[in-house]
Design a protein around this motif. Structure first.
Motif, PDB file in Angstrom:
ATOM      1  N   GLU A   1      52.874  37.149  49.876  1.00 38.01           N
ATOM      2  CA  GLU A   1      52.547  38.468  49.987  1.00 38.01           C
ATOM      3  C   GLU A   1      52.429  39.390  48.788  1.00 38.01           C
ATOM      4  O   GLU A   1      51.352  40.207  48.583  1.00 38.01           O
ATOM      5  N   LEU A   2      53.082  38.980  47.499  1.00 35.68           N
ATOM      6  CA  LEU A   2      53.196  39.781  46.399  1.00 35.68           C
ATOM      7  C   LEU A   2      51.519  39.171  45.672  1.00 35.68           C
ATOM      8  O   LEU A   2      50.837  40.075  45.194  1.00 35.68           O
ATOM      9  N   ASP A   3      51.322  38.070  45.782  1.00 34.93           N
ATOM     10  CA  ASP A   3      49.750  37.547  45.192  1.00 34.93           C
ATOM     11  C   ASP A   3      48.806  38.291  46.021  1.00 34.93           C
ATOM     12  O   ASP A   3      47.570  38.761  45.364  1.00 34.93           O
ATOM     13  N   THR A   4      48.748  38.414  47.413  1.00 35.69           N
ATOM     14  CA  THR A   4      47.739  39.211  47.899  1.00 35.69           C
ATOM     15  C   THR A   4      47.642  40.692  47.595  1.00 35.69           C
ATOM     16  O   THR A   4      46.642  41.238  47.440  1.00 35.69           O
ATOM     17  N   LEU A   5      48.946  41.141  47.450  1.00 37.07           N
ATOM     18  CA  LEU A   5      48.882  42.603  46.969  1.00 37.07           C
ATOM     19  C   LEU A   5      48.147  42.750  45.793  1.00 37.07           C
ATOM     20  O   LEU A   5      47.705  43.868  45.326  1.00 37.07           O
ATOM     21  N   ALA A   6      48.661  41.705  44.633  1.00 33.38           N
ATOM     22  CA  ALA A   6      48.107  41.846  43.409  1.00 33.38           C
ATOM     23  C   ALA A   6      46.541  41.823  43.524  1.00 33.38           C
ATOM     24  O   ALA A   6      45.807  42.540  42.618  1.00 33.38           O
ATOM     25  N   SER A   7      46.133  41.114  44.372  1.00 31.74           N
ATOM     26  CA  SER A   7      44.592  40.860  44.453  1.00 31.74           C
ATOM     27  C   SER A   7      43.813  42.573  44.772  1.00 31.74           C
ATOM     28  O   SER A   7      42.917  42.814  44.445  1.00 31.74           O
ATOM     29  N   THR A   8      44.649  42.823  45.681  1.00 22.36           N
ATOM     30  CA  THR A   8      44.112  44.195  46.256  1.00 22.36           C
ATOM     31  C   THR A   8      44.176  45.432  45.215  1.00 22.36           C
ATOM     32  O   THR A   8      43.519  46.107  45.013  1.00 22.36           O
ATOM     33  N   VAL A   9      45.594  45.401  44.326  1.00 15.58           N
ATOM     34  CA  VAL A   9      45.374  46.208  43.090  1.00 15.58           C
ATOM     35  C   VAL A   9      44.425  45.809  42.058  1.00 15.58           C
ATOM     36  O   VAL A   9      43.779  46.924  41.693  1.00 15.58           O
ATOM     37  N   ALA A  10      44.153  44.506  41.963  1.00 15.40           N
ATOM     38  CA  ALA A  10      43.023  44.286  40.895  1.00 15.40           C
ATOM     39  C   ALA A  10      41.612  44.978  41.437  1.00 15.40           C
ATOM     40  O   ALA A  10      41.004  45.217  40.508  1.00 15.40           O
ATOM     41  N   ALA A  11      41.417  45.207  42.686  1.00 14.70           N
ATOM     42  CA  ALA A  11      40.190  45.626  43.117  1.00 14.70           C
ATOM     43  C   ALA A  11      40.262  47.186  43.491  1.00 14.70           C
ATOM     44  O   ALA A  11      39.161  47.926  43.697  1.00 14.70           O
ATOM     45  N   CYS A  12      41.297  47.672  43.007  1.00 16.05           N
ATOM     46  CA  CYS A  12      41.541  49.177  43.429  1.00 16.05           C
ATOM     47  C   CYS A  12      40.670  50.167  42.544  1.00 16.05           C
ATOM     48  O   CYS A  12      40.665  49.830  41.191  1.00 16.05           O
ATOM     49  N   THR A  13      39.978  51.005  43.257  1.00 11.15           N
ATOM     50  CA  THR A  13      39.065  52.202  42.237  1.00 11.15           C
ATOM     51  C   THR A  13      39.422  53.395  42.622  1.00 11.15           C
ATOM     52  O   THR A  13      38.670  54.293  42.630  1.00 11.15           O
ATOM     53  N   LYS A  14      40.503  53.772  43.036  1.00 12.01           N
ATOM     54  CA  LYS A  14      41.032  55.320  43.510  1.00 12.01           C
ATOM     55  C   LYS A  14      40.871  55.946  42.447  1.00 12.01           C
ATOM     56  O   LYS A  14      40.637  57.269  42.764  1.00 12.01           O
ATOM     57  N   CYS A  15      41.304  55.680  41.116  1.00 13.34           N
ATOM     58  CA  CYS A  15      41.462  56.655  40.102  1.00 13.34           C
ATOM     59  C   CYS A  15      40.206  56.223  39.077  1.00 13.34           C
ATOM     60  O   CYS A  15      40.460  55.376  38.401  1.00 13.34           O
ATOM     61  N   PRO A  16      39.227  57.165  39.244  1.00  9.82           N
ATOM     62  CA  PRO A  16      37.995  56.849  38.340  1.00  9.82           C
ATOM     63  C   PRO A  16      38.389  56.723  36.717  1.00  9.82           C
ATOM     64  O   PRO A  16      37.729  55.811  36.355  1.00  9.82           O
ATOM     65  N   GLU A  17      39.114  57.691  36.386  1.00  6.14           N
ATOM     66  CA  GLU A  17      39.320  57.814  35.059  1.00  6.14           C
ATOM     67  C   GLU A  17      40.229  56.545  34.498  1.00  6.14           C
ATOM     68  O   GLU A  17      39.718  55.873  33.511  1.00  6.14           O
TER      69      GLU A  17
END
Length: 310
Positions: free
Chosen positions: A127-143
């Protein structure tokens, strides 16, 4: 002045034995909290001895012997003798190993247990590995997305008893993808070792997963964008203790606006994790005089965890 216990071998042995019992009890609680399905069968004689030593207010005699025990205590003038006509009262139930917390001004649902049951370590890792992949693809904060080299998710034991919760990645963390590896991280490593722990035995993460430009503090909106990530990490790990490093992490986790000086020195609660607020290692590097206070915060936690520093 010499310690009297150091010249009395029997007393020293008793203290060592007491510390061992406390550590064993704390470890057993950690195993149960982590979802371990099997614990050895308790030895009734040792349980009775433990209760007599550390919880004398909890009755261990059968119900038929309670009244006689109370009367005996009354005769010794420790407690007033109850009236003969008063019906026998039962002791109030207490949550096991859950002392009252000094702080109550925290998030509304924080006093409840984590919403999901404890997972086995293999499931936690997945579950942590899956969540880490989600975080790596996050673009919520443009700056932050524009400035980052990579995200810094967190690392450590997925069923850690102790979690260290910081603010955000710096330049060294952004370059390596690992939390707390710069100068502040080196000091944190020393703090962990002083607690008789290793970095592999704890889990380390931050409020935000991307480096803020110029090492500024994360903006409130950026913290809220990352909140589902760090809350999910904590729910998966289910630590017994969360050490919040600095005001940013502490205020974010507890949803508090109080300064760190008002929050440290006592336990708070995040679901069924005990939260310790202390100074950030980067602050301690700039203000070495505060190291004594930070160490006092960690000692408070270790004493509660049953870890002896002798």
């Amino acid at each position: 002045m010499a310690d009297p216990a150091s010249s009395d071998p029997q007393r020293t042995g008793d203290l060592d034995r007491d510390n061992t019992l406390l550590q064993a009890a704390a470890f057993a609680e950690h195993l149960q909290r982590s979802g371990v399905a099997f614990l050895p069968r308790a030895n009734p004689d040792r349980v009775a001895e433990f209760k007599q030593r550390f919880a004398p207010s909890i009755p261990i005699a059968p119900a038929t012997e309670k009244k006689a025990a109370v009367e005996q205590v009354a005769e010794e003038k420790i407690l007033p003798k109850p009236p003969e006509s008063r019906p026998e009262s039962r002791p109030e139930s207490r949550p096991e190993s859950r002392p009252e917390f000094q702080s109550t001004s925290i998030r509304g649902e924080a006093a409840k247990r984590y919403p999901c049951e404890a997972r086995p370590v293999s499931q936690r890792t997945a579950e942590l590995d899956t969540l880490a992949s989600t975080v790596a693809a996050c673009t919520k904060c443009p700056e932050l997305v524009h400035c980052r080299t990579q995200t810094v998710f967190g690392e450590g034991d997925p069923q850690a008893r102790f979690v260290f919760f910081g603010e955000g990645p710096g330049a060294d963390e952004d370059r390596t993808g690992r939390p707390f590896v710069g100068k502040a991280g080196q000091l944190l490593d020393k703090m962990i070792v002083a607690c008789k722990l290793t970095r592999d035995e704890v889990y380390i993460l931050n409020t935000v997963k991307c480096r803020p430009p110029g090492n500024r503090n994360p903006e409130p909106e950026e913290i809220e964008n990352c909140r589902p990530f760090f809350e999910s990490q904590l729910e998966i790990i289910r630590p017994q203790y969360i050490v919040c490093l600095g005001a940013v992490g502490t205020q974010a986790l507890l949803r508090s606006k109080l300064p760190i000086g008002k929050l440290r020195g006592k336990f708070h609660r995040y679901f069924d994790s005990k939260v310790v607020a202390t100074y950030h290692p980067a602050y301690l590097l700039r203000n070495p005089a505060a190291k004594k206070a930070a160490w006092a915060d960690l000692q408070m936690m270790l004493k509660d965890a049953g870890i002896s520093l002798r």
